[in-house]
Design an enzyme around this catalytic site. Sequence first.
Site, short mmCIF file in Angstrom:
data_model
loop_
_atom_site.label_atom_id
_atom_site.label_comp_id
_atom_site.label_asym_id
_atom_site.label_seq_id
_atom_site.Cartn_x
_atom_site.Cartn_y
_atom_site.Cartn_z
N GLU A 1 -5.04 -4.77 10.68
CA GLU A 1 -4.06 -3.69 10.83
C GLU A 1 -4.30 -2.96 12.15
O GLU A 1 -5.11 -2.01 12.20
CB GLU A 1 -4.17 -2.70 9.68
CG GLU A 1 -3.84 -3.29 8.33
CD GLU A 1 -3.23 -2.25 7.38
OE1 GLU A 1 -2.32 -2.63 6.64
OE2 GLU A 1 -3.65 -1.07 7.41
N GLY B 1 2.99 2.36 10.84
CA GLY B 1 3.96 3.45 10.70
C GLY B 1 4.73 3.80 11.97
O GLY B 1 5.36 4.84 12.05
N HIS C 1 -9.51 1.29 5.10
CA HIS C 1 -8.20 1.52 5.74
C HIS C 1 -8.36 2.55 6.86
O HIS C 1 -9.11 3.52 6.72
CB HIS C 1 -7.18 2.00 4.71
CG HIS C 1 -5.78 1.94 5.24
ND1 HIS C 1 -5.29 2.88 6.14
CD2 HIS C 1 -4.78 1.04 5.07
CE1 HIS C 1 -4.05 2.55 6.47
NE2 HIS C 1 -3.72 1.44 5.83
N SER D 1 3.83 -1.93 10.30
CA SER D 1 5.29 -1.97 10.51
C SER D 1 5.91 -3.31 10.12
O SER D 1 6.85 -3.78 10.77
CB SER D 1 5.64 -1.62 11.97
OG SER D 1 5.26 -0.28 12.25
N LYS E 1 0.18 4.30 -0.27
CA LYS E 1 -0.40 5.49 0.37
C LYS E 1 -0.13 6.74 -0.50
O LYS E 1 -0.26 6.65 -1.72
CB LYS E 1 0.15 5.62 1.79
CG LYS E 1 -0.05 4.32 2.59
CD LYS E 1 0.22 4.44 4.06
CE LYS E 1 -0.02 3.11 4.74
NZ LYS E 1 0.12 3.17 6.19
N ASN F 1 0.88 -1.18 0.00
CA ASN F 1 0.00 0.00 0.00
C ASN F 1 0.91 1.22 0.00
O ASN F 1 1.51 1.55 1.01
CB ASN F 1 -0.90 -0.03 1.25
CG ASN F 1 -1.75 1.22 1.36
OD1 ASN F 1 -1.80 2.04 0.43
ND2 ASN F 1 -2.41 1.39 2.49
N GLU G 1 -6.59 4.91 7.82
CA GLU G 1 -6.25 6.30 7.48
C GLU G 1 -7.41 6.96 6.72
O GLU G 1 -7.61 8.18 6.84
CB GLU G 1 -4.94 6.34 6.68
CG GLU G 1 -3.75 6.03 7.59
CD GLU G 1 -2.55 5.42 6.90
OE1 GLU G 1 -2.49 5.40 5.66
OE2 GLU G 1 -1.66 4.94 7.63
P1 13P Z 1 3.26 0.48 7.57
O1 13P Z 1 3.76 -0.80 6.98
O2 13P Z 1 3.97 1.70 7.06
O3 13P Z 1 3.19 0.42 9.07
O4 13P Z 1 1.73 0.65 7.07
C1 13P Z 1 0.86 -0.42 7.18
C2 13P Z 1 -0.38 -0.09 6.45
O5 13P Z 1 -1.14 0.77 6.86
C3 13P Z 1 -0.65 -0.82 5.20
O6 13P Z 1 -1.94 -0.57 4.74
#
Ligand code: 13P
Length: 249
Positions: free
Chosen positions: A166, A172, A94, A210, A12, A10, A96
């Site tokens: 997640e 992150g 997601h 992560s 982002k 992903n 976010e």
């Molecule tokens: P990270 O791997 O940067 O922690 O992000 C995970 C994520 O949100 C994947 O959709």
Amino acid sequence: MSRGRLVVGNWKMNPATVADATALARTVGAMAHPGTEMGVAPAAIALTAVADALRGSDVSVYAQDVHWEVAGAYTGQLSVSMLRGRAAGSIVGHSEVRRDQGDDDARVARKLGRVLGAGLRAILCVGETEAQFAAEETAAVLKQQIDRDLSDVRGITADRFVVAYEPIWAIGTGRPATGAHASAAARTIRTALRVHGVPADAIRVLYGGSVSAASVAEFAGAAGIDGALVGGASLKSDEFAAIIKAFGG
Ligand code: 13P
């Protein structure tokens, strides 16, 4: 029940330009990945270029989000018809998007229904906050999310539906969950899916939060976890290749 492995990057709001996204897609398209299905989810503006770069490869492209309506006055949004010929499906729910766009489970349910109804694959994201984790509410939160997010859909099949667990506190932060916590979450998710008549033993559950070359072994060996949804590390081709290799092993 043997389920195939799946690793999706992903991206982002990265990388900085469509040209950079296209170059990264080419690198990913050339990666060896015996035994692991691969995907990438670029930003909306890069979907077409990335899809073109990966045409003929066996890397699938996903949108990061999609609207629940088919067309209309929805500024800034993508419809499922716009994905045709570009993406195999979309990430839905997601954390976010839930955080920044105000999506609640009712909206996520409508999006999920729209994606599946269009014959596309959905990667549904669920996970608890740091406070919920600390209060040991993970199982209750996951059950409620699954119940609400699936309230609009029927006839889910394993080829078109994936769940990504997640935990928000692990995204992150460089602080991944443990494999044991992810396995327990996957069990909870499958139990909740069964209530909705979903063939849960055939459904893939990914872990996200992560995941890196250093942390991936924890999840590649975790019972009930069939792959990863990778954020930051999917932008670094060496890291992403190592993650794919770990799941293929
Ligand atoms: P990270 O791997 O940067 O922690 O992000 C995970 C994520 O949100 C994947 O959709």
